[in-house]
Design an enzyme around this catalytic site. Structure first.
Site, PDB file in Angstrom:
ATOM      1  N   HIS A 292       0.854  -1.177   0.000  1.00 56.74           N
ATOM      2  CA  HIS A 292       0.000   0.000   0.000  1.00 56.74           C
ATOM      3  C   HIS A 292       0.898   1.237   0.000  1.00 56.74           C
ATOM      4  CE1 HIS A 292      -3.896  -2.029   1.080  1.00 56.74           C
ATOM      5  NE2 HIS A 292      -3.035  -2.971   1.376  1.00 56.74           N
ATOM      6  N   CYS A 335      -0.713   2.474  -4.172  1.00 52.05           N
ATOM      7  CA  CYS A 335      -1.428   3.731  -4.395  1.00 52.05           C
ATOM      8  C   CYS A 335      -0.481   4.902  -4.175  1.00 52.05           C
ATOM      9  CB  CYS A 335      -2.605   3.855  -3.426  1.00 52.05           C
ATOM     10  SG  CYS A 335      -3.992   2.783  -3.836  1.00 52.05           S
TER      11      CYS A 335
END
Length: 456
Positions: A292, A335
């Site tokens: 992430h 992300c």
């Protein structure tokens, strides 16, 4: 697409040159006084100011471009870029370009700086009333001469009130007079944060093996990082991990996989690879991270935010001399923003932590031979299919398998990846993703074609 070196006539060289200048003269005759001022403004920093100040016609500007080797019959793209920016797209036909061709080449051949593009965009958004209000706000520091929006911005730049790293004055003016233009400034900041200025890669550019066409690889680090220990998070990257490992082994890399790495363990891995003696015999280094992330940073399994630049800085020539002058590739599946868009078959690789986002400014070390491939542009999420894995890693692996045997270089492969991922949507057709590479490679990087066939 027409060849950039295509001639406009088939007679002698002398006649071809005349024909080229005739084309330029036709373009000149279709440009007005304001168009000439726009061209001069966009050429600041590329053509000496004294020459631009003396230019009274478009043909004068063209003459300076020819003298500065910014324009030639064989390569008229810079002029095509200028015409495209000032919205004289019909004139592109005289340079054997279409609007679509220029748009396709701009990402790799753009010469006008982001800052100059921003100022030009802002000038178009400042009407006469807006300009009057801005001049009123700065009345004491402006000359008593009539100004256009473009000359107003040029004056602010000349006086040092604004530059590519200092937009405070401009932001204050826009916030007070034309708030909608703040969007342009924010867009500029995002683009500047990841832009790595490199010279265009010529078709005859040398490879990283000098006289040889291909690059071999020996010692490589493929680092695959999942998030916290919960089983559901570990399984999210399983498919991507497997195909990524398989493809790089097929390419001849020595692959090492590390799962659920904490920040402390990450530092250990980085130190280990930085000092790896095998790099002396290797020709290329690849480092992949699946996790992430947020703007310019990725998360470790203990949810520590690690700047991408901090990771890459371990492999500069000073820190890792064995990899000096060798290509170093970093692929990040994570992300680069916080927006989460729920879907049945698509998930976002993001968390909502308390820590502030890290800037992506200078993510790549300020030296040659680095490439950073991001799954998404700054500020946005990246997606994965719950069974097939991430869009970006799927596409990267598929295009490596498809294009390496065709002797395509890595930048061409990543361009194909961009095109592929940008066309993907979720089941509802509402969520999209756009990868973004940034690089300081000095030469073409072409992987050798594996002798055995790959079956995945």
């Amino acid at each position: 697409m027409k060849s950039q070196g295509q001639h406009w006539c088939s007679s002698s060289d002398k006649n071809c040159k005349v024909s080229f200048r005739e084309k330029l003269l036709i373009i000149d005759s279709n440009l007005g006084v304001q168009d000439v001022e726009n061209l001069k403004f966009l050429c600041v920093g590329l053509v000496p100011n004294k020459k631009l100040e003396k230019s009274s016609s478009a043909s004068d500007v063209f003459e300076h471009l020819l003298a500065e080797d910014l324009l030639s019959e064989e390569d008229p793209f810079f002029l095509a870029e200028l015409l495209y920016i000032i919205r004289q797209k019909k004139l592109l036909q005289h340079l054997n370009y279409t609007k679509e061709e220029v748009e396709g080449l701009l990402p790799t051949r753009q010469r006008v700086s982001l800052f100059r593009n921003l100022l030009y965009e802002l000038s178009e958004g400042i009407d006469s009333e807006n300009l009057k209000d801005m001049i009123f706000l700065l009345k004491d520091s402006l000359p008593k001469t009539e100004m256009t929006s473009l000359s107003f911005l040029a004056f602010l730049e000349k006086q040092g009130k604004i530059d590519e790293d200092n937009l405070t004055c401009l932001e204050d003016l826009c916030k007070t007079v034309v708030p909608k233009l703040l969007r342009n400034i924010e867009k500029y900041k995002r683009e500047k944060a990841v832009q790595i200025v490199t010279p265009p890669i010529d078709k005859e550019a040398e490879s990283y093996q000098g006289e040889e066409e291909l690059v071999s690889q020996t010692d490589v680090k493929t680092f695959l990082e999942a998030l916290p220990q919960e089983e559901s998070w570990q399984n999210k990257h399983a498919g991507s991990n497997e195909i990524l490992s398989h493809v790089f082994q097929w390419l001849g890399f020595t692959v090492h996989i590390h799962n659920n790495v904490t920040k402390g363990e990450m530092e250990e891995v980085l130190q280990e690879q930085k000092c790896n003696p095998a790099h002396a015999d290797g020709d290329c280094f690849v480092f992949c991270i699946l996790t992430h992330g947020k703007f310019g940073a990725v998360y470790s399994s203990d949810e520590a935010l690690i700047p991408i630049r901090e990771i890459m800085s371990h492999f500069t020539a000073l820190q890792c001399p064995r990899l000096a002058e060798k290509p170093k590739l970093f692929f990040i599946q994570a992300c680069q923003g916080e927006e989460i868009q729920p879907s049945v078959s698509i998930e976002a690789d993001a968390l909502n932590p308390e820590q502030p986002p890290t800037s992506l400014q200078d993510s790549i070390p300020a030296e040659a031979d680095f490439l950073l491939g991001l799954a998404t542009v700054p500020g946005y999420v990246s997606f994965r299919h719950v069974e097939e894995g991430s869009w970006y890693i799927q596409s990267l692996c598929n295009h490596l398998k498809k294009l390496v045997p065709r002797h395509e270089d890595i930048l061409s492969i990543l361009t194909a990846v961009n095109n592929d991922v940008s066309r993907r949507v979720d089941k509802q057709g509402t969520k999209k993703q756009m990868p973004q590479p940034a690089f300081t490679l000095r030469k073409k990087l072409v992987f050798p074609v594996p002798l055995d066939a790959l079956s995945l």
